[in-house]
Design a protein around this motif. Structure first.
Motif, mmCIF file in Angstrom:
data_model
loop_
_atom_site.group_PDB
_atom_site.id
_atom_site.type_symbol
_atom_site.label_atom_id
_atom_site.label_comp_id
_atom_site.label_asym_id
_atom_site.label_seq_id
_atom_site.Cartn_x
_atom_site.Cartn_y
_atom_site.Cartn_z
ATOM 1 N N ASN A 178 0.810 -1.210 0.000
ATOM 2 C CA ASN A 178 0.000 0.000 0.000
ATOM 3 C C ASN A 178 0.850 1.270 0.000
ATOM 4 O O ASN A 178 2.065 1.221 0.117
ATOM 5 C CB ASN A 178 -0.935 0.003 1.209
ATOM 6 C CG ASN A 178 -0.180 -0.065 2.512
ATOM 7 O OD1 ASN A 178 0.470 0.887 2.920
ATOM 8 N ND2 ASN A 178 -0.256 -1.214 3.183
ATOM 9 N N MET A 179 0.165 2.401 -0.081
ATOM 10 C CA MET A 179 0.814 3.705 -0.200
ATOM 11 C C MET A 179 1.726 4.048 0.968
ATOM 12 O O MET A 179 2.645 4.844 0.833
ATOM 13 C CB MET A 179 -0.263 4.787 -0.311
ATOM 14 C CG MET A 179 -1.167 4.875 0.915
ATOM 15 S SD MET A 179 -2.559 6.019 0.723
ATOM 16 C CE MET A 179 -3.778 4.936 -0.020
ATOM 17 N N ILE A 180 1.496 3.463 2.145
ATOM 18 C CA ILE A 180 2.292 3.783 3.328
ATOM 19 C C ILE A 180 3.539 2.917 3.414
ATOM 20 O O ILE A 180 4.618 3.396 3.744
ATOM 21 C CB ILE A 180 1.446 3.648 4.601
ATOM 22 C CG1 ILE A 180 0.382 4.753 4.642
ATOM 23 C CG2 ILE A 180 2.310 3.691 5.865
ATOM 24 C CD1 ILE A 180 -0.516 4.712 5.845
ATOM 25 N N SER A 181 3.425 1.634 3.094
ATOM 26 C CA SER A 181 4.557 0.728 3.320
ATOM 27 C C SER A 181 5.225 0.244 2.044
ATOM 28 O O SER A 181 6.179 -0.535 2.107
ATOM 29 C CB SER A 181 4.086 -0.494 4.124
ATOM 30 O OG SER A 181 3.078 -1.195 3.425
ATOM 31 N N TRP A 227 5.528 3.053 -4.596
ATOM 32 C CA TRP A 227 5.046 4.240 -3.896
ATOM 33 C C TRP A 227 4.877 5.415 -4.852
ATOM 34 O O TRP A 227 3.899 6.172 -4.763
ATOM 35 C CB TRP A 227 6.022 4.606 -2.773
ATOM 36 C CG TRP A 227 5.757 5.947 -2.164
ATOM 37 C CD1 TRP A 227 4.770 6.277 -1.291
ATOM 38 C CD2 TRP A 227 6.490 7.155 -2.414
ATOM 39 N NE1 TRP A 227 4.838 7.612 -0.960
ATOM 40 C CE2 TRP A 227 5.891 8.173 -1.629
ATOM 41 C CE3 TRP A 227 7.593 7.467 -3.196
ATOM 42 C CZ2 TRP A 227 6.360 9.483 -1.628
ATOM 43 C CZ3 TRP A 227 8.064 8.769 -3.187
ATOM 44 C CH2 TRP A 227 7.450 9.764 -2.413
ATOM 45 N N LYS A 228 5.793 5.587 -5.792
ATOM 46 C CA LYS A 228 5.680 6.681 -6.761
ATOM 47 C C LYS A 228 4.408 6.549 -7.593
ATOM 48 O O LYS A 228 3.741 7.543 -7.897
ATOM 49 C CB LYS A 228 6.907 6.705 -7.685
ATOM 50 C CG LYS A 228 8.170 7.225 -7.034
ATOM 51 C CD LYS A 228 9.204 7.633 -8.078
ATOM 52 C CE LYS A 228 9.602 6.470 -8.966
ATOM 53 N NZ LYS A 228 10.626 6.871 -9.958
ATOM 54 N N VAL A 229 4.055 5.313 -7.933
ATOM 55 C CA VAL A 229 2.831 5.085 -8.704
ATOM 56 C C VAL A 229 1.608 5.446 -7.876
ATOM 57 O O VAL A 229 0.713 6.170 -8.335
ATOM 58 C CB VAL A 229 2.749 3.612 -9.160
ATOM 59 C CG1 VAL A 229 1.413 3.332 -9.842
ATOM 60 C CG2 VAL A 229 3.906 3.270 -10.088
ATOM 61 N N TYR A 230 1.576 4.957 -6.628
ATOM 62 C CA TYR A 230 0.426 5.202 -5.762
ATOM 63 C C TYR A 230 0.270 6.694 -5.439
ATOM 64 O O TYR A 230 -0.836 7.230 -5.449
ATOM 65 C CB TYR A 230 0.552 4.418 -4.455
ATOM 66 C CG TYR A 230 0.729 2.927 -4.624
ATOM 67 C CD1 TYR A 230 0.228 2.255 -5.729
ATOM 68 C CD2 TYR A 230 1.415 2.175 -3.665
ATOM 69 C CE1 TYR A 230 0.395 0.888 -5.882
ATOM 70 C CE2 TYR A 230 1.577 0.811 -3.800
ATOM 71 C CZ TYR A 230 1.079 0.166 -4.911
ATOM 72 O OH TYR A 230 1.241 -1.187 -5.052
ATOM 73 N N GLU A 284 -2.973 0.471 -14.790
ATOM 74 C CA GLU A 284 -1.839 1.127 -14.118
ATOM 75 C C GLU A 284 -1.469 0.400 -12.833
ATOM 76 O O GLU A 284 -0.300 0.351 -12.445
ATOM 77 C CB GLU A 284 -2.192 2.576 -13.825
ATOM 78 C CG GLU A 284 -1.015 3.427 -13.380
ATOM 79 C CD GLU A 284 -1.373 4.893 -13.253
ATOM 80 O OE1 GLU A 284 -0.446 5.717 -13.132
ATOM 81 O OE2 GLU A 284 -2.575 5.224 -13.280
ATOM 82 N N ILE A 285 -2.472 -0.162 -12.144
ATOM 83 C CA ILE A 285 -2.251 -0.985 -10.953
ATOM 84 C C ILE A 285 -3.098 -2.238 -11.073
ATOM 85 O O ILE A 285 -4.042 -2.300 -11.874
ATOM 86 C CB ILE A 285 -2.609 -0.229 -9.648
ATOM 87 C CG1 ILE A 285 -4.077 0.214 -9.657
ATOM 88 C CG2 ILE A 285 -1.686 0.962 -9.440
ATOM 89 C CD1 ILE A 285 -4.533 0.866 -8.362
ATOM 90 N N THR A 286 -2.783 -3.247 -10.268
ATOM 91 C CA THR A 286 -3.535 -4.500 -10.292
ATOM 92 C C THR A 286 -4.784 -4.382 -9.419
ATOM 93 O O THR A 286 -4.934 -3.435 -8.639
ATOM 94 C CB THR A 286 -2.683 -5.658 -9.771
ATOM 95 O OG1 THR A 286 -2.409 -5.445 -8.369
ATOM 96 C CG2 THR A 286 -1.359 -5.752 -10.524
ATOM 97 N N GLU A 287 -5.667 -5.365 -9.516
ATOM 98 C CA GLU A 287 -6.868 -5.378 -8.674
ATOM 99 C C GLU A 287 -6.483 -5.449 -7.201
ATOM 100 O O GLU A 287 -7.097 -4.794 -6.350
ATOM 101 C CB GLU A 287 -7.765 -6.556 -9.040
ATOM 102 C CG GLU A 287 -9.054 -6.591 -8.228
ATOM 103 C CD GLU A 287 -9.964 -7.724 -8.640
ATOM 104 O OE1 GLU A 287 -11.154 -7.693 -8.263
ATOM 105 O OE2 GLU A 287 -9.494 -8.659 -9.337
ATOM 106 N N LYS A 288 -5.459 -6.235 -6.880
ATOM 107 C CA LYS A 288 -5.014 -6.346 -5.482
ATOM 108 C C LYS A 288 -4.473 -5.007 -4.984
ATOM 109 O O LYS A 288 -4.734 -4.596 -3.849
ATOM 110 C CB LYS A 288 -3.946 -7.429 -5.340
ATOM 111 C CG LYS A 288 -3.503 -7.652 -3.893
ATOM 112 C CD LYS A 288 -2.496 -8.779 -3.800
ATOM 113 C CE LYS A 288 -2.129 -9.065 -2.345
ATOM 114 N NZ LYS A 288 -1.608 -7.893 -1.630
#
Length: 494
Positions: free
Chosen positions: A126-129, A135-138, A282-286
């Motif tokens: 996730n965006m925090i860890s 992280w740049k993508v999120y 751009e991101i996966t479902e998970k």
């Protein structure tokens, strides 16, 4: 025949010896830090991990007895946590080095550290860890949604909070266990203002399925034994299988709600932005589900923890409460409520919602400070509770609640707050590139809630409530119970 018996007995003895050796090796890994760990910092005994869950010690008691002296002297210790030995730091210059050199001490959360655990399956990547690449993508996807939330629902939810408190007090005085109500309030705020989902947690008679389901899932996940020894989640234990199934069900249901409630009015919120990024590949479902979960958890739990601690402080210190009330009576749009601001900062200093984070891993051998050699692949974390109560940093009165230490006017308070963050003497909101994006929203939310409550109620601690903070994990008073005395039925517009 005798020869066969001899070999059979010999094989049994060998098997027993091997089992003993394996057990001894595993026990040694828990009891003694790795041989390449730095020798010039002390070790916190592994069994200290058991004091909170099994002996009902709270985090302040454990810190004072087993951490404080070592951390204030050395600034770093070796600790056993999440089935491995780690380095934990509190000295501001060490914390600053972690924040500054974030490509060396790269974030590597539980999804890498303990990927088999139910907890890591819940929060995921996730965006925090997340590491720097993900992280740049999120961050690109969610930053604007968090920095520029829709604030209009916040006023409506705060009015509903006031109405519920007035209904409970019925114009008089009553004792309220506040945690559930405050959690409903902050969950409604993060959903309406930031995520783009109406959780309906402040509406009477409405379906609050997500809220109740989240509570059940967290109860199943956060079992002390499995949190301390996550390797047990590898075993076919029935209750952990049920917990894992509950996690999958909740994450899917929550993601479906985000998709169902998308509309033109909330397209710029976190949920729809993540959903769109998933749909375009751009991101996966998970990753869509993991980041949606973290936006919900961090976005409502941390403000709820601080708001609980704030009400505790105000109920305990009546002189502070009265001073805040007087400041609110003279409030105008030109004022920024400096005293209330200093009360919030001082509360977060003493009771940071996240007391400890160990989610960074050294990518190579590195020297921390002037002589603490960190082996490669070692996890390094920081303890906000320790840094923000360090007597070498904050003075002999570091454990005392003294909001005046932040300054006497808006300029002094803002300047000292910025300085404390930059010097990492106040790392509650983390720092540098990985600083908390929701800081300003959370502070605004806290001010609004406190203003409405203090204008309308006098607070006192329930005399039967046991004054303790949490035993482990997030920090706030446990099951806080407060006497609310209704002093006004005026509806505040916020």
């Amino acid at each position: 025949m005798l020869l066969l018996t001899f070999f059979a007995e010999f094989e049994i003895e060998v098997c027993v010896a091997l089992v003993v050796i394996v057990l001894a090796y595993q026990i040694r890994k828990v009891v003694i830090p790795p041989s390449d760990f730095p020798k010039n910092i002390p070790t916190i005994p592994f069994y200290v991990l058991l004091f909170g869950p099994f002996f009902d010690w709270d985090q302040q008691e454990i810190f004072d007895l087993h951490y404080r002296e070592k951390l204030e002297k050395h600034g770093a210790v070796k600790v056993y946590f999440a089935q491995r030995w780690n380095i934990l730091v509190t000295r501001p210059e060490f914390v600053s080095q972690l924040f500054r050199d974030d490509l060396i001490f790269e974030k590597t959360g539980n999804h890498v550290k303990i990927p088999h655990s139910v907890f890591s399956e819940f929060t995921g990547d996730n965006m925090i860890s997340a590491g720097y690449k993900n992280w740049k993508v999120y961050r690109k996807i969610i930053t604007d949604s968090i920095l520029f939330p829709n604030l209009s629902p916040l006023t409506d939810n705060t009015k509903k909070l006031l109405e519920k408190l007035q209904k409970l007090t019925n114009g008089g005085e009553t004792i309220i266990k506040v945690s559930d109500l405050l959690q409903r309030y902050t969950m409604a705020n993060i959903g309406d203002c930031v995520i783009g989902v109406n959780f309906r947690t402040m509406d009477d008679g409405e379906n609050v399925h997500v809220y109740e389901q989240l509570r059940r899932v967290k109860q199943m996940i956060f079992t002390p034994l499995f949190m301390m020894f996550p390797f047990l989640d590898r075993l076919p234990i029935a209750c952990r299988k049920r917990a894992r199934e509950a996690v999958h069900s909740f994450k899917k249901g929550y993601a479906d709600q985000i998709l169902e409630e998308r509309c033109s009015e909330n397209n710029n919120r976190v949920g729809p932005r993540l959903a769109e990024s998933f749909e375009v590949g751009e991101i996966t479902e998970k990753q869509f589900q993991d980041n949606s979960i973290m936006a919900l958890l961090a976005g409502h739990e941390n403000p709820q923890l601080v708001l609980t601690s704030l009400l505790y402080i105000l109920a305990k210190h009546h002189s502070v409460q009265n001073k805040v009330r007087i400041e609110l009576e003279h409030y105008n749009k030109e004022s920024k409520l400096p005293y209330l601001t200093s009360v919030i900062y001082e509360t977060i200093r003493l009771y940071p919602p996240i007391g400890q984070l160990i989610n960074r891993r050294a990518n190579r051998k590195v020297i921390l400070g002037e002589g603490i050699v960190i082996p490669p692949l070692t996890y390094v974390g920081y303890n906000n509770f320790g840094t923000q109560r360090d007597r070498g940093v904050w003075g002999a009165d570091a454990d005392e609640f003294r909001p005046e230490r932040w300054g006497t006017n808006e300029e002094e308070i803002a300047s000292f707050y910025a300085l404390s963050k930059s010097r990492c003497t106040f790392p509650a909101f983390h720092g540098r590139r990985r600083a908390c994006l929701g800081e300003k929203f959370a502070i605004y939310e806290l001010k609004l809630a406190v203003a409405v409550i203090i204008r309308n109620f006098h607070l006192s601690l329930d005399p039967n409530w046991k004054d303790k903070i949490t035993r482990a994990g997030p920090i706030c008073p446990v099951q806080l119970s407060i006497v609310f005395n209704n002093i006004s039925k005026r509806v505040i517009n916020g």
